[in-house]
Design an enzyme around this catalytic site. Structure first.
Site, PDB file in Angstrom:
ATOM      1  CB  CYS A 235      -0.868  -0.001   1.242  1.00  0.00           C
ATOM      2  SG  CYS A 235      -1.784  -1.530   1.430  1.00  0.00           S
TER       3      CYS A 235
ATOM      4  NE  ARG B  25       4.225   1.712  -1.597  1.00  0.00           N
ATOM      5  CZ  ARG B  25       5.434   1.155  -1.517  1.00  0.00           C
ATOM      6  NH1 ARG B  25       6.363   1.509  -2.362  1.00  0.00           N
ATOM      7  NH2 ARG B  25       5.709   0.269  -0.601  1.00  0.00           N
TER       8      ARG B  25
ATOM      9  CD1 TRP C  65      -2.968  -4.592  -5.158  1.00  0.00           C
ATOM     10  CD2 TRP C  65      -2.235  -5.999  -3.588  1.00  0.00           C
ATOM     11  NE1 TRP C  65      -2.821  -5.827  -5.730  1.00  0.00           N
ATOM     12  CE2 TRP C  65      -2.374  -6.716  -4.801  1.00  0.00           C
ATOM     13  CE3 TRP C  65      -1.787  -6.678  -2.460  1.00  0.00           C
ATOM     14  CZ2 TRP C  65      -2.086  -8.068  -4.921  1.00  0.00           C
ATOM     15  CZ3 TRP C  65      -1.500  -8.036  -2.572  1.00  0.00           C
ATOM     16  CH2 TRP C  65      -1.648  -8.718  -3.793  1.00  0.00           C
TER      17      TRP C  65
ATOM     18  CG  ASN D  14       3.299  -0.517   2.806  1.00  0.00           C
ATOM     19  OD1 ASN D  14       4.374  -0.123   2.384  1.00  0.00           O
ATOM     20  ND2 ASN D  14       2.757  -1.618   2.348  1.00  0.00           N
ATOM     21  N   GLY D  15       1.976  -2.988   4.927  1.00  0.00           N
ATOM     22  CA  GLY D  15       2.660  -4.165   5.455  1.00  0.00           C
ATOM     23  C   GLY D  15       1.655  -5.180   5.969  1.00  0.00           C
TER      24      GLY D  15
ATOM     25  CD  GLU E 178       9.156  -8.955 -19.511  1.00  0.00           C
ATOM     26  OE1 GLU E 178       8.959  -9.807 -18.634  1.00  0.00           O
ATOM     27  OE2 GLU E 178       8.872  -7.753 -19.336  1.00  0.00           O
TER      28      GLU E 178
ATOM     29  CE  LYS F 138       5.526  -6.622 -18.859  1.00  0.00           C
ATOM     30  NZ  LYS F 138       6.704  -6.790 -18.094  1.00  0.00           N
TER      31      LYS F 138
ATOM     32  CD  GLU G  25       2.917  -8.067 -15.882  1.00  0.00           C
ATOM     33  OE1 GLU G  25       3.330  -8.006 -14.733  1.00  0.00           O
ATOM     34  OE2 GLU G  25       3.535  -7.567 -16.849  1.00  0.00           O
TER      35      GLU G  25
ATOM     36  CG  HIS H 170       8.686 -32.548 -26.081  1.00  0.00           C
ATOM     37  ND1 HIS H 170       8.812 -33.880 -26.417  1.00  0.00           N
ATOM     38  CD2 HIS H 170       9.816 -31.942 -26.517  1.00  0.00           C
ATOM     39  CE1 HIS H 170       9.970 -34.072 -27.018  1.00  0.00           C
ATOM     40  NE2 HIS H 170      10.593 -32.909 -27.096  1.00  0.00           N
TER      41      HIS H 170
ATOM     42  CE  LYS I 161       6.846  -0.178 -11.669  1.00  0.00           C
ATOM     43  NZ  LYS I 161       6.780  -1.259 -12.670  1.00  0.00           N
TER      44      LYS I 161
HETATM   45  C1  G6P Z   1       5.405  -7.234  -9.488  1.00  0.00           C
HETATM   46  C2  G6P Z   1       5.387  -6.282 -10.657  1.00  0.00           C
HETATM   47  C3  G6P Z   1       6.300  -6.810 -11.759  1.00  0.00           C
HETATM   48  C4  G6P Z   1       7.702  -7.067 -11.227  1.00  0.00           C
HETATM   49  C5  G6P Z   1       7.683  -7.969  -9.993  1.00  0.00           C
HETATM   50  C6  G6P Z   1       9.044  -8.000  -9.305  1.00  0.00           C
HETATM   51  O1  G6P Z   1       4.802  -8.424  -9.839  1.00  0.00           O
HETATM   52  O2  G6P Z   1       4.075  -6.103 -11.154  1.00  0.00           O
HETATM   53  O3  G6P Z   1       6.360  -5.877 -12.819  1.00  0.00           O
HETATM   54  O4  G6P Z   1       8.476  -7.638 -12.219  1.00  0.00           O
HETATM   55  O5  G6P Z   1       6.744  -7.481  -9.038  1.00  0.00           O
HETATM   56  O6  G6P Z   1       9.313  -6.707  -8.814  1.00  0.00           O
HETATM   57  P1  G6P Z   1      10.731  -6.108  -8.536  1.00  0.00           P
HETATM   58  O7  G6P Z   1      10.465  -4.717  -8.044  1.00  0.00           O
HETATM   59  O8  G6P Z   1      11.369  -6.966  -7.474  1.00  0.00           O
HETATM   60  O9  G6P Z   1      11.514  -6.128  -9.793  1.00  0.00           O
END
Ligand code: G6P
Length: 618
Positions: free
Chosen positions: A2, A27, A74, A99-100, A491, A495, A498, A514, A613
């Protein structure tokens, strides 16, 4: 996961809190709230949904005040409801944002219930509000200054909590101050002129001040208009260094772009150039890029263990190909949340490399602590956020210079991580005696050209946007790559899922037969990353297998890959093959494909559902 912000000033702080919360929405963004206090009492406004909705409600209620706290949530404990949104209030007197996660909240709840406290929410946070209130009331000796009591109550309460927290608290009884505490979640104090602030990160308060003090683990602080006092975990007053943040307001604003993700994709040439600046300036790959002691440490390393989550993990997977091929060192890459709970083999001479954009991902942090507990002596962090927890807990550090990344889906952080990891590879290769000066000069030249090549790849955007129109109606997609480009396929799939919510899987192309080939039919778009490298002919055979089953191919090739468009085979070419750095270039098209597909589907690109994030919970 958060965001919190607080302010005390002579002016109305509500606009500062609202703007701060908007910048902290990365956050968490399922609900938000603010509370203000004066001698007359504590008032709050909370709403589910985005900060903008809460802002409107605050305006409608004529919310104003010179002392306030705010929160964007969150959800972890308790659903997304107004009752679970912060701030939480105890007895109408004391408001708190958190937060936490508090691990012993159930025991504390029982204890507080027995003391007569009633609970209105399902959160772990409400426990803290009542606990501080309880200590405040307990410490009510006649003549004791209520301000001092508030700080003492916070300090007593946090000693009874286990878990992680960043807290900001205000009370009607002490309307001249905020108190706050930090353990396991980021928190900083902002120093203004006759006004002071607290926030999860500097972006929340940069419009008011750049002078900040990063609180350390176990710290508490008392924030008044006239000044700030910080106390360590033993409640002794301490001095903490004042930093002047270089985060620019422009980096936090959209400018001409529609979304932060789009802006951040387009910032990559600059972000990569900045990350490479030090190496390019000195004209070589020196160990000191990773800290003053790095030469001595890296010389003795006999292997590398990379730990990370999400996109950062895929950067690690790419680096394994480089480190084993160029530096000749064994390299393992593991998802941090798996590593931390297994009886892992630990060689003390293997370097632990954590990769984290935010520097605060809980699983990565815990994996780092676990690695140390297993006897690993050397740790290196690749991180985008200065002074964040993971680099602070690491022996060596390399900061990527992507600048603030706001879109939840990581883009420029990933390619700058690749740039940093490539530099680490060459440094290790030199120390291993495997990279002679001529080869080093060649790598440096390739790095010099990298930002320009990324720009060329960005110029493919209109063609990729046209493909995205065709993707928008799909339900599934498959991504294929081989070797160095397999992590880029992963990746690309990440993307796409997500931000567009299309189900996407990535496979090493050789593995297609396979299993995943069973999924291929005319409704299945198959994205292939097919640069002109030594695996190209193999990839072409894998593509035939797809075509033979009616699958539609979308191929990202190089100018010289020698592909022809045909029925069911669409090809976009990046300008030239970038050799060992090709994964960086091939990342750009998959980012753009995900972005434009999400755009065509009308999703919330920068704040995809259910995600955040910075993941500071398990
Ligand atoms: C979350 C974010 C991702 C990120 C991951 C790891 O899932 O949405 O975009 O890759 O955390 O985060 P970090 O800050 O450790 O790279």
């Amino acid at each position: 996961m958060c965001g919190i912000v607080g302010a005390i000033a002579d002016r109305d702080v509500v606009p500062v809190l609202v703007e701060g919360l908007k910048r902290l929405e990365y956050r968490g963004y399922d609900s938000s709230g603010i509370a203000i206090a004066d001698a007359a009492g504590v008032r709050r406004v909370r709403r589910t949904g985005r900060v903008a909705e809460m802002e409107q409600a605050a305006a409608a209620e004529g919310f104003r005040g010179t002392l306030g706290i705010g929160h964007t949530r969150w959800a972890t404990h308790g659903g997304v409801t107004e009752a679970n949104a912060h701030p939480h209030i105890s007895h109408g007197d004391l408001a708190l944002v958190h937060n936490g996660i508090i691990e012993n909240h159930e025991q504390q709840r029982e204890r507080l219930r027995a003391l007569g406290y009633a609970f209105e929410s399902q959160t772990d946070t409400e426990v803290i509000a009542h606990l501080i209130h309880h200590h405040m009331v307990q410490g009510q000796a006649p003549g004791t200054d209520p301000g001092r009591r508030l700080l003492a109550a916070l300090q007593a309460a946090v000693k009874e909590l286990t878990g992680a927290y960043a807290l900001a608290v205000l009370s009607r009884a002490a309307p001249d101050r905020l108190v706050c505490a930090r353990m396991g979640c980021p928190l900083l104090v902002g120093l203004g002129e006759g006004e002071n602030f607290v926030a999860s990160d500097v972006s929340a308060i940069v419009q008011a001040t750049r002078r900040v003090v990063f609180l350390e683990e176990g710290d508490t602080a008392e924030i008044r208009r006239e000044g700030v006092r910080v106390f360590d975990a033993g409640d002794r007053e301490v001095r903490r260094e004042v930093h002047v943040s270089d985060v620019s307001l422009a980096s936090l604003e959209l400018g001409p772009y529609r979304h932060f993700m789009q802006k951040e994709i387009h910032e990559q040439p600059r972000a990569i150039a900045d990350t490479l600046e030090a190496a390019i300036d000195v004209g070589g790959f020196e160990a000191e890029l990773f800290g003053a002691r790095a030469g001595e440490v890296l010389r003795g390393v006999t292997g590398v263990q990379i730990l990370a989550c999400g996109t950062s993990y895929y950067a690690g997977l790419t680096a394994r190909y480089w480190i084993e091929a160029i530096a000749g060192l064994p390299c393992s890459v593991e998802i941090a949340s798996e590593y931390r709970y297994r009886d892992a083999y630990a060689d003390p001479d293997h370097l632990i490399v954590t990769i984290s954009q935010s520097g605060e991902t809980l699983d990565t942090m815990e994996a780092l602590k676990y690695a140390k507990s297993l006897g690993h002596r050397h740790t290196l962090s690749i991180c985008n956020v200065p002074e964040s927890a993971i680099p602070r807990a690491s022996g060596l550090v390399c900061y990527t210079r992507a600048g603030a990344e706001i879109g939840v889906a990581s883009t420029k952080a990933f390619t700058t991580q690749l740039a940093a990891l490539f530099q680490l590879t060459v440094v290790l290769g030199k120390l291993q005696g495997r990279v002679a000066p001529e080869r080093e000069a060649g790598y440096l030249e390739q790095l010099r050209r990298l930002p320009g090549s990324v720009q060329h790849a960005l110029n493919l955007e209109p063609q990729i946007a046209a493909w995205a129109e065709r993707f928008a109606g799909k339900h599934n997609a498959l991504f294929l790559g081989r070797g160095l480009h397999y992590p880029i396929a992963l990746e690309g799939a990440l993307k796409l899922k997500e931000i567009s919510y299309i189900h996407a899987e990535a496979y090493p192309a050789g593995e297609l037969k396979h299993g995943p080939l069973a999924l291929v039919d005319a409704a299945m778009p198959v994205v292939v990353i097919a640069p002109n490298d030594r695996l190209l002919e193999k990839v072409k055979s894998n593509m035939q297998e797809v075509r033979a089953r009616g699958g539609e191919l979308f191929v990202f090739a190089d100018q010289d890959s020698n592909f022809t468009q045909s029925e069911g085979v669409h090809v976009i070419r990046t300008p030239r093959h970038a050799g060992v750095l090709s994964p960086v270039i091939h990342t750009i098209p998959v980012q753009l494909l995900a972005y434009h597909t999400a755009l065509a589907r009308g999703t919330d690109v920068d704040k995809p559902r259910n995600l955040a994030k910075s993941v500071t919970v398990e």
